[in-house]
Design an enzyme around this catalytic site. Structure first.
Site, mmCIF file in Angstrom:
data_model
loop_
_atom_site.group_PDB
_atom_site.id
_atom_site.type_symbol
_atom_site.label_atom_id
_atom_site.label_comp_id
_atom_site.label_asym_id
_atom_site.label_seq_id
_atom_site.Cartn_x
_atom_site.Cartn_y
_atom_site.Cartn_z
ATOM 1 N N GLY A 174 -1.146 -7.551 12.582
ATOM 2 C CA GLY A 174 -0.502 -6.277 13.355
ATOM 3 C C GLY A 174 0.263 -5.480 12.337
ATOM 4 O O GLY A 174 0.023 -5.439 11.045
ATOM 5 N N SER A 175 1.069 -4.815 13.075
ATOM 6 C CA SER A 175 1.689 -3.424 12.089
ATOM 7 C C SER A 175 3.112 -4.323 11.385
ATOM 8 O O SER A 175 3.297 -5.506 11.866
ATOM 9 C CB SER A 175 2.293 -2.828 13.123
ATOM 10 O OG SER A 175 3.227 -3.298 13.921
ATOM 11 N N LYS A 214 -3.248 -15.072 22.158
ATOM 12 C CA LYS A 214 -3.166 -13.746 22.880
ATOM 13 C C LYS A 214 -3.615 -12.506 22.437
ATOM 14 O O LYS A 214 -3.260 -11.951 21.122
ATOM 15 C CB LYS A 214 -1.365 -13.521 22.998
ATOM 16 C CG LYS A 214 -1.048 -12.548 23.734
ATOM 17 C CD LYS A 214 0.086 -11.432 23.554
ATOM 18 C CE LYS A 214 -0.030 -10.534 22.482
ATOM 19 N NZ LYS A 214 -1.060 -9.291 23.174
ATOM 20 N N GLY A 266 5.323 -7.419 12.504
ATOM 21 C CA GLY A 266 5.725 -8.437 11.485
ATOM 22 C C GLY A 266 7.224 -8.855 11.212
ATOM 23 O O GLY A 266 7.462 -9.988 11.375
ATOM 24 N N GLU A 318 -0.545 -10.575 8.331
ATOM 25 C CA GLU A 318 -1.554 -9.965 7.856
ATOM 26 C C GLU A 318 -1.059 -8.298 8.492
ATOM 27 O O GLU A 318 -1.387 -8.125 9.728
ATOM 28 C CB GLU A 318 -3.081 -10.110 8.045
ATOM 29 C CG GLU A 318 -3.333 -11.477 7.718
ATOM 30 C CD GLU A 318 -3.577 -11.402 5.887
ATOM 31 O OE1 GLU A 318 -3.329 -10.102 5.413
ATOM 32 O OE2 GLU A 318 -3.633 -12.411 5.669
ATOM 33 N N GLU A 374 1.489 4.499 7.101
ATOM 34 C CA GLU A 374 -0.069 4.458 7.536
ATOM 35 C C GLU A 374 -0.062 4.973 8.865
ATOM 36 O O GLU A 374 0.772 4.971 9.799
ATOM 37 C CB GLU A 374 0.032 2.545 8.155
ATOM 38 C CG GLU A 374 -1.150 2.071 8.386
ATOM 39 C CD GLU A 374 -1.251 0.646 8.767
ATOM 40 O OE1 GLU A 374 -0.429 0.445 9.630
ATOM 41 O OE2 GLU A 374 -2.421 0.111 8.330
ATOM 42 N N CYS A 385 -7.421 -2.039 8.629
ATOM 43 C CA CYS A 385 -6.098 -2.096 7.849
ATOM 44 C C CYS A 385 -6.700 -1.905 6.287
ATOM 45 O O CYS A 385 -5.716 -1.564 5.503
ATOM 46 C CB CYS A 385 -5.679 -3.666 7.671
ATOM 47 S SG CYS A 385 -7.056 -4.657 7.655
HETATM 48 P P1 NAD Z 1 0.668 -4.350 16.585
HETATM 49 O O1 NAD Z 1 1.499 -4.860 15.800
HETATM 50 O O2 NAD Z 1 1.133 -3.206 17.730
HETATM 51 O O3 NAD Z 1 0.201 -5.419 17.752
HETATM 52 C C1 NAD Z 1 -0.476 -6.681 16.888
HETATM 53 C C2 NAD Z 1 -0.542 -7.775 18.018
HETATM 54 O O4 NAD Z 1 1.084 -8.233 18.060
HETATM 55 C C3 NAD Z 1 -0.787 -7.384 19.474
HETATM 56 O O5 NAD Z 1 -1.446 -8.548 19.949
HETATM 57 C C4 NAD Z 1 0.434 -7.126 20.144
HETATM 58 O O6 NAD Z 1 0.622 -7.420 21.510
HETATM 59 C C5 NAD Z 1 1.337 -7.957 19.366
HETATM 60 N N1 NAD Z 1 2.767 -8.044 19.431
HETATM 61 C C6 NAD Z 1 3.390 -6.892 19.646
HETATM 62 N N2 NAD Z 1 4.813 -6.758 19.487
HETATM 63 C C7 NAD Z 1 5.267 -8.286 19.543
HETATM 64 C C8 NAD Z 1 6.182 -8.888 19.469
HETATM 65 N N3 NAD Z 1 7.649 -8.528 19.562
HETATM 66 N N4 NAD Z 1 5.991 -10.482 19.011
HETATM 67 C C9 NAD Z 1 4.892 -11.001 19.248
HETATM 68 N N5 NAD Z 1 3.872 -10.215 19.370
HETATM 69 C C10 NAD Z 1 3.833 -8.816 19.482
HETATM 70 O O7 NAD Z 1 -0.755 -3.521 16.024
HETATM 71 P P2 NAD Z 1 -1.909 -3.080 16.496
HETATM 72 O O8 NAD Z 1 -1.623 -1.618 16.754
HETATM 73 O O9 NAD Z 1 -2.492 -3.905 17.564
HETATM 74 O O10 NAD Z 1 -2.924 -3.136 15.086
HETATM 75 C C11 NAD Z 1 -2.901 -2.090 14.012
HETATM 76 C C12 NAD Z 1 -2.076 -2.695 12.979
HETATM 77 O O11 NAD Z 1 -2.460 -3.795 12.592
HETATM 78 C C13 NAD Z 1 -2.130 -1.914 11.738
HETATM 79 O O12 NAD Z 1 -0.922 -1.593 11.171
HETATM 80 C C14 NAD Z 1 -2.957 -2.497 10.919
HETATM 81 O O13 NAD Z 1 -2.822 -2.319 9.395
HETATM 82 C C15 NAD Z 1 -2.694 -3.976 10.922
HETATM 83 N N6 NAD Z 1 -3.704 -4.742 10.723
HETATM 84 C C16 NAD Z 1 -3.665 -5.377 9.681
HETATM 85 C C17 NAD Z 1 -4.721 -6.321 9.182
HETATM 86 C C18 NAD Z 1 -4.662 -6.990 7.934
HETATM 87 O O14 NAD Z 1 -5.514 -7.951 7.594
HETATM 88 N N7 NAD Z 1 -3.674 -6.928 6.975
HETATM 89 C C19 NAD Z 1 -5.854 -6.180 9.803
HETATM 90 C C20 NAD Z 1 -6.381 -5.316 11.012
HETATM 91 C C21 NAD Z 1 -4.920 -4.770 11.368
#
Ligand code: NAD
Length: 534
Positions: A266-267, A213, A271, A288, A423, A322
């Site tokens: 993601g965030s 996804k 997570g 991550e 963040e 990130c």
């Molecule tokens: P996000 O958490 O909003 O979304 C990430 C993904 O998760 C998206 O595909 C989203 O649709 C999905 N998602 C959201 N809610 C969900 C749920 N309840 N169940 C399953 N999937 C769900 O994050 P974002 O805004 O897309 O990305 C930014 C974040 O990602 C920042 O916090 C950044 O630090 C982090 N990030 C971390 C790394 C790393 O390697 N540590 C790398 C890149 C980004």
């Protein structure tokens, strides 16, 4: 069935044909992509069991450019029903894919690397439009996936286990890596090609199948990724893409009983939600998450180098990495010089659309990101930090069509202020003054995240102390906080993750399970720990 893309639009962006790449073929130009945005009626589909299919209930959403608001495509807004179909396809395909010899799986991934190489410029152009990053960074994003493909393709001929002596005579012991099953891959928008490669390629070479996804802000790039995998020869059902939101599609993947492995970038909030949802089924969950990375600049630092490293780490990708540096921890003796040089450099950065050569900083991803970033400017001012530059939405010279924020620097920041703790994920950096190394390290560590860290110093003893004492998954010496290479483990400590790593050999540990095998060729029943060998 192919995606519902008008023929002109599709040919302009290389969507038709699944042809082998021709290195001499012309690349997609900015004009062609602009034409695509005008053609309209570009409707894409999910990819399930090797077929392009609409979402069951026919709902859609649009992908629009953060640079200028242009609509780039219409994508299926899928639901749990679509996830069920994709998981069923992946589960069925697993039975055969896990038996394909790993070197053969690796060869398919090498083919994908070649296709990506041939399409690098086209995909980078698309990325500048769909995600917003400037072209050199977009090319780097694709290059990272190419590097990962070559690295993981090579694992097809390694995937090493161990052999080890037995404590008994005439007995042979070994451990081997076993594929697990269907892997749910959920990715963010900020590295729309690189991050899927970190997850999908190791999952595949290890013999798993995938339900992917992509982020709702970058579905077009997710689609391209999967098309190239199919073109490289990944069999039907082995990789499936289901577009849609986190609450519907992401959550349905995490809940699904036939998806034992989830990898999410993601965030922190997502997570935690994914961990809770997956807990009832004891899923393997790889996370991550966020960062609040700092660069320490000591009194003996090469200031020219430090300024360059900070500007690149803080404002590259508009601060939406990130690993971006969102804190600078400066020794009091260099603080004034450093701050004034950073402000001067930041004010020279040119904001604009990512595909123009003279753009330094592109847009942020969407309106809510822009609002969140600006709200932190207000928070910083209320907290008493000194706004040194930026702090506003940029809207002149046509920038009002997109989401642009001026590179922002706060000085006199207290380490406990929210702008130094939370963040922001935008082009905002907080500069904190310290008196000595121990204080610098303690400030750097004094956050809930632990992804990347950096120190500028010319003293080798100081550098080694920092390598030992900085609590982060990554430490850079005399470089900024960004620049990971694919053959080293990537990930963070504390709230940045849950102890797993992607990339490097470490990734294989998440996408396989160890099996220990004992072969007794003595012809009699030997009892470990009871019989003693002579
Ligand atoms: P996000 O958490 O909003 O979304 C990430 C993904 O998760 C998206 O595909 C989203 O649709 C999905 N998602 C959201 N809610 C969900 C749920 N309840 N169940 C399953 N999937 C769900 O994050 P974002 O805004 O897309 O990305 C930014 C974040 O990602 C920042 O916090 C950044 O630090 C982090 N990030 C971390 C790394 C790393 O390697 N540590 C790398 C890149 C980004």
């Amino acid at each position: 069935m192919r995606p519902h893309v008008s023929r002109e639009a599709a040919s302009a962006i290389g969507l038709l044909g699944f042809q082998r790449p021709d290195a001499n073929a012309p690349t997609v130009t900015a004009t062609k992509i602009a034409a695509v945005a005008l053609l309209g009626a570009k409707t894409f589909q999910n990819y399930i069991a090797g077929e392009w299919v609409d979402a069951k209930d026919g709902a859609t959403f649009e992908s629009t450019s953060p640079a200028n608001g242009a609509t780039l495509g219409v994508f299926p807004k899928s639901t749990a029903t679509d996830v069920d179909r994709a998981v069923a396809a992946a589960k069925e395909a697993f039975e055969e894919w896990c038996l394909v010899p790993a070197p053969k799986r690796g060869e398919i991934i090498f083919g994908f690397a070649q296709l990506l190489t041939a399409q690098k410029e086209d995909i980078a152009q698309l990325m500048a439009r769909e995600m917003g990053k400037v072209l050199p960074e977009a090319r780097g994003d694709v290059q990272e996936a190419i590097d990962m493909a070559y690295y993981m393709g090579g694992e097809g001929r390694r995937l090493f286990g161990q052999t080890t002596p037995s404590e008994l005579r005439d007995k042979f012991n070994m451990s081997v890596r076993m594929p697990i099953g269907v892997v749910g891959v959920i990715t963010p928008w900020n590295f729309p090609i690189a991050i899927p490669s970190w997850k999908i390629l190791p999952a595949l070479v290890c013999g798993n199948t995938v339900v992917f996804k992509p982020a709702t802000d970058t579905p077009f790039l997710g689609e391209r990724f999967v098309e190239l995998l199919a073109e490289a020869g990944v069999p039907p059902g082995v990789v499936n893409v289901v577009h849609g939101g986190g609450a519907e599609v992401g959550n349905a993947i995490v809940q699904h009983p036939d998806v034992p492995v989830i990898t999410l970038t993601g965030s922190r909030e997502t997570g935690v939600a994914v961990t809770k949802t997956g807990a009832d089924r004891l899923k393997h969950i790889h996370l991550e998450l966020g960062g609040k990375n700092a660069i320490i600049v000591l009194d003996d630092a090469d200031l020219d180098l430090a300024v360059e490293g900070i500007i690149w780490s803080a404002f590259g990708t508009s601060g939406q990495r990130c690993t971006a540096a969102s804190r600078v921890i400066a020794h009091e003796s260099v603080y004034d010089t450093l701050v004034s040089r950073l402000v001067r450099e930041a004010e020279q950065l040119r904001l604009g659309v990512g595909w123009e050569d003279d753009t330094d900083v592109g847009p942020v991803i969407n309106k809510s990101a822009l609002e969140k970033i600006h709200s932190y400017t207000e928070i910083g001012k209320q907290e008493g930090a000194q706004l040194l530059t930026g702090g506003e939405v940029a809207s002149s010279n046509g920038l009002d069509k997109g989401f642009y924020y001026r590179p922002t620097i706060f000085g006199e920041v207290d380490p406990q202020m929210r702008i130094a703790q939370e963040e922001i994920f935008g082009p905002t950096v907080a500069v904190i003054k310290v008196r000595e190394l121990d204080e610098a390290i303690s400030v750097s560590n004094g956050i809930k995240y632990g992804l990347s860290s950096s120190i500028f110093t010319r003293d080798v003893n100081t550098a080694f102390r920092a390598m030992r004492d900085l609590k982060a998954g990554i430490t850079y010496i005399n470089a900024g906080t960004i620049g990971a290479e694919v053959h080293l483990p990537f990930g963070g400590v504390k709230d940045t993750g849950n102890g797993h790593r992607e990339a490097g050999q470490a990734a294989l540990d998440f996408f396989t399970e160890w099996k220990s095998i004992y072969v007794d060729y003595s012809g009699k029943l030997q009892k470990a720990q009871i019989d003693t060998a002579e």
